[in-house]
Design an enzyme around this catalytic site. Sequence first.
Site, PDB file in Angstrom:
ATOM      1  N   LYS A 165      -6.499 -13.291   7.173  1.00 36.54           N
ATOM      2  CA  LYS A 165      -6.191 -12.586   8.428  1.00 36.54           C
ATOM      3  C   LYS A 165      -7.411 -11.784   8.916  1.00 36.54           C
ATOM      4  O   LYS A 165      -7.766 -11.834  10.099  1.00 36.54           O
ATOM      5  CB  LYS A 165      -5.012 -11.639   8.177  1.00 36.54           C
ATOM      6  CG  LYS A 165      -4.720 -10.666   9.287  1.00 36.54           C
ATOM      7  CD  LYS A 165      -3.575  -9.737   8.934  1.00 36.54           C
ATOM      8  CE  LYS A 165      -4.042  -8.572   8.093  1.00 36.54           C
ATOM      9  NZ  LYS A 165      -3.946  -7.253   8.649  1.00 36.54           N
ATOM     10  N   PHE A 195     -15.623 -11.941  -7.980  1.00 37.05           N
ATOM     11  CA  PHE A 195     -15.344 -12.801  -6.819  1.00 37.05           C
ATOM     12  C   PHE A 195     -16.242 -14.026  -6.753  1.00 37.05           C
ATOM     13  O   PHE A 195     -16.654 -14.469  -5.684  1.00 37.05           O
ATOM     14  CB  PHE A 195     -15.373 -11.980  -5.515  1.00 37.05           C
ATOM     15  CG  PHE A 195     -14.040 -11.344  -5.261  1.00 37.05           C
ATOM     16  CD1 PHE A 195     -13.562 -10.367  -6.106  1.00 37.05           C
ATOM     17  CD2 PHE A 195     -13.223 -11.770  -4.215  1.00 37.05           C
ATOM     18  CE1 PHE A 195     -12.304  -9.818  -5.937  1.00 37.05           C
ATOM     19  CE2 PHE A 195     -11.960 -11.222  -4.033  1.00 37.05           C
ATOM     20  CZ  PHE A 195     -11.510 -10.243  -4.902  1.00 37.05           C
ATOM     21  N   LYS A 210      -2.145 -15.496  -5.909  1.00 33.27           N
ATOM     22  CA  LYS A 210      -3.009 -15.227  -7.067  1.00 33.27           C
ATOM     23  C   LYS A 210      -2.099 -14.772  -8.199  1.00 33.27           C
ATOM     24  O   LYS A 210      -0.920 -14.497  -7.960  1.00 33.27           O
ATOM     25  CB  LYS A 210      -4.082 -14.189  -6.735  1.00 33.27           C
ATOM     26  CG  LYS A 210      -3.544 -12.803  -6.443  1.00 33.27           C
ATOM     27  CD  LYS A 210      -4.702 -11.841  -6.238  1.00 33.27           C
ATOM     28  CE  LYS A 210      -4.223 -10.437  -6.056  1.00 33.27           C
ATOM     29  NZ  LYS A 210      -5.309  -9.495  -5.840  1.00 33.27           N
ATOM     30  N   GLY A 215      -6.541 -16.937  -0.364  1.00 33.61           N
ATOM     31  CA  GLY A 215      -5.305 -16.817   0.413  1.00 33.61           C
ATOM     32  C   GLY A 215      -4.873 -15.365   0.423  1.00 33.61           C
ATOM     33  O   GLY A 215      -5.690 -14.471   0.218  1.00 33.61           O
ATOM     34  N   CYS A 268      -4.419 -10.728   3.349  1.00 28.68           N
ATOM     35  CA  CYS A 268      -5.543  -9.940   3.885  1.00 28.68           C
ATOM     36  C   CYS A 268      -6.783 -10.749   4.238  1.00 28.68           C
ATOM     37  O   CYS A 268      -7.193 -10.775   5.389  1.00 28.68           O
ATOM     38  CB  CYS A 268      -5.909  -8.856   2.886  1.00 28.68           C
ATOM     39  SG  CYS A 268      -4.510  -7.808   2.499  1.00 28.68           S
ATOM     40  N   ASP A 320      10.495   4.233   5.619  1.00 29.87           N
ATOM     41  CA  ASP A 320      10.454   2.862   6.128  1.00 29.87           C
ATOM     42  C   ASP A 320      11.676   2.665   7.016  1.00 29.87           C
ATOM     43  O   ASP A 320      12.767   3.147   6.682  1.00 29.87           O
ATOM     44  CB  ASP A 320      10.462   1.852   4.965  1.00 29.87           C
ATOM     45  CG  ASP A 320       9.932   0.502   5.399  1.00 29.87           C
ATOM     46  OD1 ASP A 320       8.814   0.136   4.968  1.00 29.87           O
ATOM     47  OD2 ASP A 320      10.621  -0.177   6.192  1.00 29.87           O
ATOM     48  N   VAL A 377       0.840  -1.197   0.000  1.00 30.57           N
ATOM     49  CA  VAL A 377       0.000   0.000   0.000  1.00 30.57           C
ATOM     50  C   VAL A 377       0.880   1.254   0.000  1.00 30.57           C
ATOM     51  O   VAL A 377       0.706   2.148  -0.828  1.00 30.57           O
ATOM     52  CB  VAL A 377      -0.948  -0.015   1.229  1.00 30.57           C
ATOM     53  CG1 VAL A 377      -1.734   1.288   1.315  1.00 30.57           C
ATOM     54  CG2 VAL A 377      -1.903  -1.202   1.147  1.00 30.57           C
TER      55      VAL A 377
HETATM   56  C1  UGA Z   1      -8.001  -8.169  -0.770  1.00 29.99           C
HETATM   57  C2  UGA Z   1      -9.212  -7.319  -1.162  1.00 29.99           C
HETATM   58  O1  UGA Z   1      -9.721  -7.781  -2.404  1.00 29.99           O
HETATM   59  C3  UGA Z   1      -8.818  -5.846  -1.297  1.00 29.99           C
HETATM   60  O2  UGA Z   1      -9.973  -5.059  -1.578  1.00 29.99           O
HETATM   61  C4  UGA Z   1      -8.211  -5.373   0.021  1.00 29.99           C
HETATM   62  O3  UGA Z   1      -7.765  -4.036  -0.066  1.00 29.99           O
HETATM   63  C5  UGA Z   1      -7.018  -6.265   0.375  1.00 29.99           C
HETATM   64  O4  UGA Z   1      -7.460  -7.646   0.441  1.00 29.99           O
HETATM   65  C6  UGA Z   1      -6.523  -5.834   1.715  1.00 29.99           C
HETATM   66  O5  UGA Z   1      -7.265  -5.963   2.703  1.00 29.99           O
HETATM   67  O6  UGA Z   1      -5.433  -5.262   1.794  1.00 29.99           O
HETATM   68  P1  UGA Z   1      -5.866  -9.098  -2.103  1.00 29.99           P
HETATM   69  O7  UGA Z   1      -5.389  -9.690  -0.812  1.00 29.99           O
HETATM   70  O8  UGA Z   1      -4.900  -8.381  -2.964  1.00 29.99           O
HETATM   71  O9  UGA Z   1      -7.056  -8.060  -1.822  1.00 29.99           O
HETATM   72  O10 UGA Z   1      -6.453 -10.301  -2.933  1.00 29.99           O
HETATM   73  P2  UGA Z   1      -7.852 -10.675  -3.637  1.00 29.99           P
HETATM   74  O11 UGA Z   1      -7.847 -10.238  -5.027  1.00 29.99           O
HETATM   75  O12 UGA Z   1      -8.985 -10.244  -2.790  1.00 29.99           O
HETATM   76  O13 UGA Z   1      -7.746 -12.265  -3.609  1.00 29.99           O
HETATM   77  C7  UGA Z   1      -7.704 -12.957  -2.367  1.00 29.99           C
HETATM   78  C8  UGA Z   1      -7.762 -14.438  -2.594  1.00 29.99           C
HETATM   79  O14 UGA Z   1      -9.038 -14.835  -3.048  1.00 29.99           O
HETATM   80  C9  UGA Z   1      -6.764 -14.963  -3.624  1.00 29.99           C
HETATM   81  O15 UGA Z   1      -6.204 -16.169  -3.151  1.00 29.99           O
HETATM   82  C10 UGA Z   1      -7.615 -15.222  -4.850  1.00 29.99           C
HETATM   83  O16 UGA Z   1      -7.106 -16.224  -5.694  1.00 29.99           O
HETATM   84  C11 UGA Z   1      -8.920 -15.663  -4.199  1.00 29.99           C
HETATM   85  N1  UGA Z   1     -10.097 -15.440  -5.066  1.00 29.99           N
HETATM   86  C12 UGA Z   1     -10.462 -14.202  -5.444  1.00 29.99           C
HETATM   87  C13 UGA Z   1     -10.846 -16.539  -5.484  1.00 29.99           C
HETATM   88  O17 UGA Z   1     -10.534 -17.711  -5.148  1.00 29.99           O
HETATM   89  N2  UGA Z   1     -11.930 -16.343  -6.269  1.00 29.99           N
HETATM   90  C14 UGA Z   1     -12.328 -15.099  -6.651  1.00 29.99           C
HETATM   91  O18 UGA Z   1     -13.353 -14.992  -7.358  1.00 29.99           O
HETATM   92  C15 UGA Z   1     -11.569 -14.002  -6.235  1.00 29.99           C
END
Ligand code: UGA
Length: 453
Positions: A270, A256, A327, A264, A267, A30, A11
């Site tokens: 956790k 989603f 991802k 995973g 974020c 940092d 971020v």
């Molecule tokens: C997530 C949120 O999407 C962000 O909005 C948020 O700002 C961020 O956490 C955070 O709290 O900092 P991120 O961790 O980058 O973002 O990843 P995502 O794109 O949300 O994916 C999370 C997991 O879900 C990945 O393992 C992905 O493969 C999985 N996923 C996502 C699925 O299995 N299916 C989906 O349809 C979407």
Amino acid sequence: MKIAVIGLGFVGLTLSSVLASRGIITIGIDLDTKKCSKIAEGIPTFFEPNLKKILEKALKKKLIITNKMSSISNCDFIFVTVGTPQKKNGEIDLSMIKVVTKDIGKLVSKNKKKPTILIKSTVIPGTMKNVILPILERNSKKKAGKDFGLISNPEFLQEGRAIQDTIKPHVVVLGGYRTKFMKKTEKFFSEFHPSVPIIITNHQTAEMIKYANNSFLATKISFINQIARICEGIPDTNIDDVANTIGLDPRIGNLFLNAGAGYGGSCLPKDIKAIINLSSKMGVDPILLTAVEKMNKQQINNIIVLIKQNIGEIRGKKLTILGVAFKPNTDDIRDSVGIELVSRLLKLGAKITMHDPKALENARKIFRDNAKYVKSVPSALKDCQCAIIMTQWKDYERINNKTIKHMAKKIIIDSRRILYNKNLDAKYFAIGLGQKEWKFLWQAVLVLSEVIL
Ligand code: UGA
């Protein structure tokens, strides 16, 4: 206008690069000196599409990188973007943010300018009011709202699209009191992100919005994974057709709903744990969120069951994992289901080869000599008895009969249905696809023949 950003992770580094590339004097801070010198040379400490380019531009323009907290003096805005990692019991660890806010407090006490401090780090509702605000007031001997501004500003960017999300977020949330600092902050964001909705609320609600957002995303994923599991038991059903169609209903939305091996990353897992922990402590049984988490864990168990069903005893077998980043478009392996699968299979005695376009070096730091790390897909597949696709990298779309030619046994388990429709000369299983009708008939024949014999 001068802005400080404290904490140069996903971020913070993205935000400071975008701010400076737009011509705003930005100080990226940092405490890690090694990290600072790499960034100052224009080398991001992680892979994120387009970040290097924008960082280089920012450094040429208005970005200064330092490990000195004293550089926040005379800044108009101070963004705090340090991590709030997980403790074993699911609570979040506030130690980093406490240290940083203490330092900010001390420095603000000497400041002539009245800065606005914006907390982007994810914190449990109540943390701003009960922890951060008292630390700042105690150490600065000044009053929030009068001598400095304090605003909750949760972040919603996704890794892999961090730059575009920072340039144009879907929303800006500002939590805090409606003071002159809030007005100034609202003006800044409305100019920085014209046409992006700005929601002004109190601290606790802003903090809760972040957890509600991530909890809902995780719920959507576990929901579609649950439906995918049911589809697997119904011949010829296809989860993608189901997801794409229900996604057309505007009340549901199409994002989603991509079934897979489970969510995973640093974020979602956790944040779900933290909100479950908070809810339980309050005496509110987190029934739904507990089920979301349980469903998520089951996905990986099911993959292991599938492997066993196909190759029998796992010990001594050569297995190839395609994709260990949590991802695509990132080298981040924190809480990655691919990494979890490798750990579980190694414990079961498998010989593991891994491929990932970006995350191999990070995986090597964990498994060292206990696995093989191979840069080309055909070489990674050579001699293996089963391949498991875990991350939806575009590279895997190119897999064909030539790529899999030298597999010892052609068994493929595809958590994202990338190779569906490819007519591969292989035994193919995918999450969310009901088996072909003939396979059920064949199984029925086998069962019947056993009964008869
Ligand atoms: C997530 C949120 O999407 C962000 O909005 C948020 O700002 C961020 O956490 C955070 O709290 O900092 P991120 O961790 O980058 O973002 O990843 P995502 O794109 O949300 O994916 C999370 C997991 O879900 C990945 O393992 C992905 O493969 C999985 N996923 C996502 C699925 O299995 N299916 C989906 O349809 C979407």
